[in-house]
Design an enzyme around this catalytic site. Structure first.
Site, mmCIF file in Angstrom:
data_model
loop_
_atom_site.group_PDB
_atom_site.id
_atom_site.type_symbol
_atom_site.label_atom_id
_atom_site.label_comp_id
_atom_site.label_asym_id
_atom_site.label_seq_id
_atom_site.Cartn_x
_atom_site.Cartn_y
_atom_site.Cartn_z
ATOM 1 N N HIS A 1 34.368 29.754 32.397
ATOM 2 C CA HIS A 1 35.819 29.267 31.709
ATOM 3 C C HIS A 1 35.791 27.919 31.601
ATOM 4 O O HIS A 1 36.887 27.300 31.550
ATOM 5 C CB HIS A 1 36.772 29.818 32.713
ATOM 6 C CG HIS A 1 36.609 31.077 33.158
ATOM 7 N ND1 HIS A 1 36.689 32.389 32.241
ATOM 8 C CD2 HIS A 1 36.527 31.679 34.391
ATOM 9 C CE1 HIS A 1 36.624 33.445 32.864
ATOM 10 N NE2 HIS A 1 36.544 33.093 34.069
ATOM 11 N N SER B 1 32.259 31.533 36.807
ATOM 12 C CA SER B 1 31.822 30.267 35.778
ATOM 13 C C SER B 1 32.144 31.210 34.414
ATOM 14 O O SER B 1 32.310 32.302 34.335
ATOM 15 C CB SER B 1 30.373 29.985 36.010
ATOM 16 O OG SER B 1 30.311 29.134 37.106
ATOM 17 N N HIS C 1 37.634 37.427 30.563
ATOM 18 C CA HIS C 1 36.442 37.881 30.942
ATOM 19 C C HIS C 1 35.955 38.859 29.697
ATOM 20 O O HIS C 1 35.005 39.608 30.065
ATOM 21 C CB HIS C 1 36.302 38.367 32.182
ATOM 22 C CG HIS C 1 37.012 37.633 33.520
ATOM 23 N ND1 HIS C 1 38.405 37.715 33.592
ATOM 24 C CD2 HIS C 1 36.346 36.679 34.100
ATOM 25 C CE1 HIS C 1 38.307 36.743 34.907
ATOM 26 N NE2 HIS C 1 37.384 36.180 35.156
#
Ligand SMILES: Nc1ncnc2c1ncn2[C@@H]1O[C@H](COP(=O)(O)OP(=O)(O)O)[C@@H](O)[C@H]1O
Ligand SMILES: Nc1ncnc2c1ncn2[C@@H]1O[C@H](COP(=O)(O)OP(=O)(O)O)[C@@H](O)[C@H]1O
Ligand SMILES: [Mg+2]
Ligand SMILES: [Mg+2]
Ligand SMILES: [Mg+2]
Ligand SMILES: [Mg+2]
Lengths: 209, 330, 330, 209
Positions: B57, B55, B216
């Site tokens: 994104h 999660s 990330h």
């Protein structure tokens, strides 16, 4: 090695990982995406929570429950890899009739081999394999050479530590850090560090018992 | 850390709940294991598309579930790939017999977890691995390149083919083709903060940017001094062009993607600057997408993706789509 | 200041150019004076809807130009209301004879500039003034409340009526009604930076939030310590409910709006928390909107808007719309 | 008052505003939206750029060009208000046959009255009107009382300054600051400050000539 020993080790590992949490967090922030510590902590917590469910199960079933929990509860590279480790160990031959140290070393080595297959990484690629493979080899060799178990475990602790430090100056070719090229150098791999701490904790637990 | 959240543990669940409730007409959220499906079942004989990843994104991938795109999405914890049980549960729910295509971004965690799911699955399945990020080198000694924003383009185009009766093999082949036709690169001005960590993933100076950053917040090609939008855009495009080698007069999709903390106005400015450069090279912008689609929590930054388009890709790009984040023609 | 820009002077123009190029199928951008129209002319007999305001709130209003919503938008400089010549030029372009409805947020600059344009105009025209922000008091001694995110709702609903043949008076009446049926309130975690200024509009501590903030980063009701999302959401909703007084079982639109720097995940989390509270009060969420629509540059923060819906409003909310930022049914 | 004087004054105002820019910026950040200084600077720049176009025009046409430039080039509250000021001054009776100080004061006062109508704000509402109205009154009174022009201008400068400071402790009831309630107190109104500086500059320019 009993199911109780597994649970007891998980609790000891939890304490050690928690004590080193900020260091591990930093390592994955430097060359990864920063989640490794949370993945590991979540996994250990879930395993410890299994205590009531697995404590009276035969070894194969207990290991399998642990494997499924790790696999479904962690995520990321480490979830798949640690999950594979336990899944393979659970399939060990005849483990429900007692696991002596030789057996334990045998199934651990099988597990490491499976992890190697899963991640397609070997020694020197700046991953947890840099710790797992030498430790597995050292344990196997110790048994082959008929060394005293205490001796073997002490050696394993040393091998793990050296291997962990060795990742510092490696270029990474697997995992997230591989995207970094030269910039990964100078940082210890987070998975190598967490694996080393776990191995050390389990070995010391046996040594002190 | 300043976030709208109640606790790091509940962050993902509450956000999913809100997403599910706000888009009841499009999606269904399932919990333990977490996955998102369309509100209506996969029609018989249609290949089921499943994607997923850590999660953080959003709207990728949950916001891309719906008619003309994904059948299901599996959200992992923030920045941690989802787990095989999620994928298996999703597959069981959406497989209508024509097989499952997994769309996976090339990170070892995602790859390994999806692989394990694929091995455990009963029915036929294939995987498309996206690796459009030209920031990192693709050498035979590394895991290869990262999958980033072009994943959205893959999901749109393959989603259309699946909707229009493409077979599992055809869908996989088209996915691989779109991926091969795409290149992306991003830049970040600020870090992002994983809720559980509570502090930024990296430090960055007031005059610095991370060039070639990952989704990330992973380090990129280099830490650089801030530059003008036109310079940044040129450098991103040069890196992409070097890899993708679009020819003069070739038609492309220009996709300017926000990382979560950069406002639309700036994304359109990048689009303008990119158009300046592409016009000069006689590369034809045939389709456009501008917005926050493949984000990194609240990171300030943007990425550019180019996809070379042919008739087949154009047709599937233009076809109707009805998801929370992308909708046209319906 | 970290922004994708080349110079403060060119910021707006380049962004507009990018916007126009990326959405050629929907809009036309005009320069000197700046305004945005639909790509196709207003059909004869259709009331023309024109809105505008300072830039920095994108996608509002340019992103709301298109079928079913605005006919034109006039962007001012960042946070400065547009000028009468922009509105006159836009009106000249889009007035098809049925008159022009100006939709104006209640700020003295916007009000005065639109008034001057209205006075200078030849043809029939009316104005709807939005003032949905419950953060500030509406007393007869002040300029009244500020117009914020409900402006988007007004433009959607009146846009539909105009598209379906509503007269100038009917459109004005419906706009006033939607505005009266709406209440909004926002909160900011960070400031925003006007490109020309180069530094944040205000300072805010690491543990502080501005409660009731305006969409230009103006101070709100109070400076507060950070709180949990559920607490913030409850306080925002309480303030709105106090003003709007929705009754149990009344149907509402729940609109969670991001200020530009807050990712979707958090907006959905707010939606979830808002739903918790509204469910308890038996207020029925009939429609939902979640996303960055009325922003404040890159400010981190969010606002909640509630609009009481009746059959007429529901019908016009649901009807087809095709703009850069909002699209459904077409 | 000649067209040349207008251009000359605009240049002097530009220097003064630029010198006080960061203070004015801060004022609108504290109780407004932070754009006032940029609005004012942009407006002055545009007026100065008109020099070649207006320098040989009759006063009414020149003022009208200035008004249109201000109105279309500034935006915000101040654009509408300053635009209204010049638009009204441009309509002054018989101004193309020379503007002496009495005439100048007359059309300025008419302009201020129009601004008051446009913004519907009176003295005491924490806006530029707190400066413009008293200054306009002071100038008119000076003419009525047949005071010496230098005297009048000196008084106007003082009145403007006092009026500007008076906005500090007012509650705002018009403009952006009105949304702030008690929180607006303790801050000088940005429009009052910029108006006061412009008035001071023009008056001193006459005094020094
Ligand atoms: N292919 C691989 N083989 C073995 N270990 C790997 C591989 N890829 C990553 N790792 C290990 O996983 C660690 C990172 O785990 P974690 O942060 O939990 O997952 P992720 O990389 O998905 O964020 C790395 O530090 C490395 O030791
Ligand atoms: N209704 C009004 N009447 C007179 N002056 C006003 C009014 N509203 C605002 N002002 C003046 O305008 C100034 C702000 O101008 P500016 O910042 O350029 O525009 P905006 O308020 O639209 O951002 C205020 O400081 C105040 O002096
Ligand atoms: Mg990691
Ligand atoms: Mg991860
Ligand atoms: Mg303004
Ligand atoms: Mg202002």
């Amino acid at each position: 090695m009993s199911v109780n020993f597994l649970i007891h080790s998980a609790k000891e590992i939890q304490a050690v990982i928690d004590a080193n949490a900020s260091e591990i967090e930093k390592l994955d922030q430097e060359i990864g995406d920063g989640d490794h510590i949370f993945n590991v902590q979540r996994g250990i917590k879930l395993v410890i929570e299994l205590e009531a469910v697995i404590k009276d199960l035969p070894m194969s079933k207990a290991l399998n429950q642990i494997a499924m929990k790790v696999l479904s509860g962690i995520g990321g590279s480490s979830g798949a890899l640690f999950g594979t480790l336990f899944m393979t160990m659970a399939k060990g031959n005849d483990i429900d009739n007692g696991v002596d140290y030789k057996k334990a070393i045998e199934i651990f080595a099988d597990g490491v081999e499976a992890v190697k297959q899963r991640g397609k990484a070997d020694v020197g690629e700046k991953t947890m394999m840099d710790v797992l493979i030498p430790v597995s080899n050292c344990l196997k060799k110790g048994v082959e050479d008929n060394k005293d178990v205490k001796e073997i475990l002490k050696e394993a602790i040393e091998v793990a530590e050296k291997a962990m430090f060795s990742t510092k100056d490696l270029l990474a070719t697997k995992g997230r850090a591989s995207f970094l090229g030269e910039r990964a150098k100078g940082h210890i791999d987070p998975g190598a560090r967490s694996s080393q701490l776990m191995i050390k904790t389990v070995c010391e637990s046996v040594l002190n018992s | 850390m300043k976030k709208f959240m109640n606790s790091a543990d509940d962050f993902l669940k509450e956000s999913l709940q809100g997403f599910g409730a706000a888009h009841q007409d499009i999606v269904n959220c399932h919990y333990d294991p977490n996955f998102i499906t369309r509100a209506t079942p996969t029609k018989e004989g249609k290949v089921a598309l499943i994607s997923g990843g850590g999660s953080g994104h959003e709207p990728m991938h949950g916001g891309l579930v719906g008619y003309g795109m994904l059948d299901a999405a599996c959200p992992g914890f923030v920045f941690s790939s989802p787990t095989p049980d999620q994928m298996l549960a999703a597959a069981e729910k959406v497989d209508s017999g024509a097989g499952v295509l997994f769309i996976v971004k090339n990170y070892s965690g995602d790859v390994m977890n999806f692989q394990m799911a694929a091995e455990m699955m009963q029915g036929p399945n294939e995987s498309v691995l996206t690796n459009d990020d030209v920031a990192v080198e693709d050498s035979s000694f590394t895991t290869g390149r990262r999958g980033v924003a072009a994943t959205v383009v893959v999901e749109k185009i393959v989603g259309s083919l699946a909707e229009h009766g493409g077979s599992l093999q055809e869908c996989k082949a088209l996915g691989d083709k779109v991926n091969k036709n795409s290149g992306s690169m991003g830049v970040a001005f600020s870090s992002c903060t994983v809720p559980a960590a509570g502090k930024p993933n990296f430090d960055i100076g007031d005059d610095e940017m991370e060039f070639g950053v990952g989704i990330h917040g992973e380090p990129g090609r280099r830490r650089d001094k801030m530059k003008s939008a036109q310079e940044i855009t040129n450098e991103l495009l040069e890196a992409i062009n070097e890899d993708l080698k679009p020819e003069a007069n070739e038609e492309i999709l220009l996709f300017v993607n926000g990382m979560g903390g950069t406002p639309l106005t700036e994304l359109y400015l990048i689009y303008d600057n990119a158009k300046n450069m592409l016009d000069k090279k006689n590369i034809k912008i045939s389709r456009s997408l501008v917005g926050n689609y493949c984000t990194s929590l609240e990171m300030q930054g943007a990425s550019i993706t180019l996809t070379k388009l042919d008739e087949e890709l154009l047709k599937h790009w233009d076809s109707s789509v009805h998801t929370a984040a992308m909708r046209w023609g319906v």
